[in-house]
Write an enzyme that holds these catalytic residues in place. Structure first.
Site, PDB file in Angstrom:
ATOM      1  CE  LYS A  54      -3.835  -2.122   2.482  1.00 41.56           C
ATOM      2  NZ  LYS A  54      -4.294  -2.537   3.802  1.00 41.56           N
ATOM      3  CD  GLN A  98      -3.919  -4.537   6.789  1.00 42.10           C
ATOM      4  OE1 GLN A  98      -3.927  -3.541   6.076  1.00 42.10           O
ATOM      5  NE2 GLN A  98      -4.364  -5.695   6.371  1.00 42.10           N
ATOM      6  CG  ASP A 121     -10.365  -0.078   5.274  1.00 41.21           C
ATOM      7  OD1 ASP A 121     -10.179  -0.605   4.165  1.00 41.21           O
ATOM      8  OD2 ASP A 121      -9.614  -0.246   6.257  1.00 41.21           O
TER       9      ASP A 121
HETATM   10  N1  GUN Z   1      -7.515  -6.781   6.394  1.00 39.48           N
HETATM   11  C1  GUN Z   1      -7.952  -7.553   5.371  1.00 39.48           C
HETATM   12  N2  GUN Z   1      -8.647  -6.838   4.480  1.00 39.48           N
HETATM   13  C2  GUN Z   1      -8.655  -5.570   4.940  1.00 39.48           C
HETATM   14  C3  GUN Z   1      -9.215  -4.361   4.443  1.00 39.48           C
HETATM   15  O1  GUN Z   1      -9.858  -4.288   3.399  1.00 39.48           O
HETATM   16  N3  GUN Z   1      -8.997  -3.265   5.213  1.00 39.48           N
HETATM   17  C4  GUN Z   1      -8.311  -3.313   6.372  1.00 39.48           C
HETATM   18  N4  GUN Z   1      -8.168  -2.182   7.067  1.00 39.48           N
HETATM   19  N5  GUN Z   1      -7.775  -4.414   6.861  1.00 39.48           N
HETATM   20  C5  GUN Z   1      -7.947  -5.536   6.141  1.00 39.48           C
END
Ligand code: GUN
Length: 296
Positions: A54, A98, A121
């Site tokens: 990311k 996350q 998100d």
């Molecule tokens: N962990 C697995 N998928 C995601 C996601 O789409 N967003 C976040 N913040 N954590 C994750």
């Protein structure tokens, strides 16, 4: 019939190019550089890989990346205080914590502490409610990526039968809301659904988001259907490990009209949509018109 392959990697590259162009326009016009803060708690290796990826892609499209790594034992109050600082920071337009978080931290409390306008998100309860009532929201990245691929491949989705297998807050539920917004007839199926193959065979659009390797086989697929495989499962087979989806690709591709592969399908679209959401959040947060085609 042999299905055509929906190339998520190529689609994600096009989306990133669009984001890059819009970010350059913001920098040279209003002088705004979108910033994304990613918070990682603990040392889960898979999460570390995602967070690195990311950060790299954020910088590649011309945005600022802020990474905050906290120890697994960090007190919840300290994480909440960090979110308060990020909420107040004008250089930060998107905040992503996350998941999963360690057990001593209340994930819902943390997510709902994020400024909803910076919630890239789309997990904040306000954004969930906005999406559910058909209002302008921040939309979760994975379902948004699936929707973009479906629109690109099928055009108007109105009236199509969609079956979403999986009822998670991250994928299944928001995916169903988005498809409803497109006027599909939507069924959410899950582990307790009776005669799952028969339910799936109704689908013009079949979304597999169950987290069980290769559970959806060709006999779940209506001839000509569009199959979107959200699963990313690492399995050990024949002495090696490899990634497979929730769909058994070979048998499903023999029946479907189009299908996303794993890897190279939904996966690359998720991070590309995170970048798109960060750009959208930066525009909305500064009262600027948001670029077209980057959200639902
Ligand atoms: N962990 C697995 N998928 C995601 C996601 O789409 N967003 C976040 N913040 N954590 C994750």
């Amino acid at each position: 019939m042999t299905a055509s392959i929906i190339d998520g990697k190529a689609f994600a590259a096009r989306l990133r190019a669009q984001v890059t162009e819009q970010v350059a326009r913001l920098a040279s016009g209003p002088g705004l550089i979108p910033g994304l803060a990613v918070v990682l708690v603990g040392e889960d290796p898979a999460s570390e890989v995602y967070v690195r990826s990311k950060g790299r892609q954020t910088v590649e499209v011309g945005m600022r990346s802020f990474e905050h790594k906290l120890a697994a034992e960090v007190p919840e109050a300290e994480l909440l205080a960090l979110i308060d600082r990020l909420n107040a920071d004008d250089a930060v337009h998107g905040i992503l914590v996350q998941l999963p978080l360690p057990k001593h931290i209340n994930a819902e409390k943390v997510i709902n502490r994020i400024d909803p306008g910076k919630d890239v998100d789309g997990f904040h309860i306000l954004n969930v409610g906005l999406l559910g009532t058909g209002q302008k929201a921040m939309v979760p990245c994975t379902p948004l990526g699936c929707l973009m691929m479906l629109r690109d491949h099928l055009g108007d989705l109105s009236g199509l039968e969609a079956v979403v297998v999986g009822r998670s807050n991250i994928v299944g539920k928001p995916m169903a809301q988005l498809l409803l917004g497109e006027s599909c007839t939507v069924t959410i199926a899950h582990s307790r659904t009776r005669d799952l193959p028969a339910v799936c065979r109704r689908a013009d659009i079949l979304i597999a988001a169950v987290g069980r390797p290769e559970m959806i086989t060709g006999d779940f697929v209506k001839p000509g259907a569009t199959v979107i495989d959200v699963g990313i499962n690492r399995i050990t087979r024949d002495g090696g490990t490899r990634l497979v989806g929730d769909v058994e690709f070979a048998s499903a591709a023999g029946v479907a009209g189009a299908i996303t592969p794993v890897p190279g399908g939904v996966g690359p679209m998720t991070i590309a949509c995170l970048l798109a959401n960060t750009l959208t959040a930066a525009c909305r947060g500064n009262g600027l018109p948001e670029p077209e085609g980057l959200t639902a």
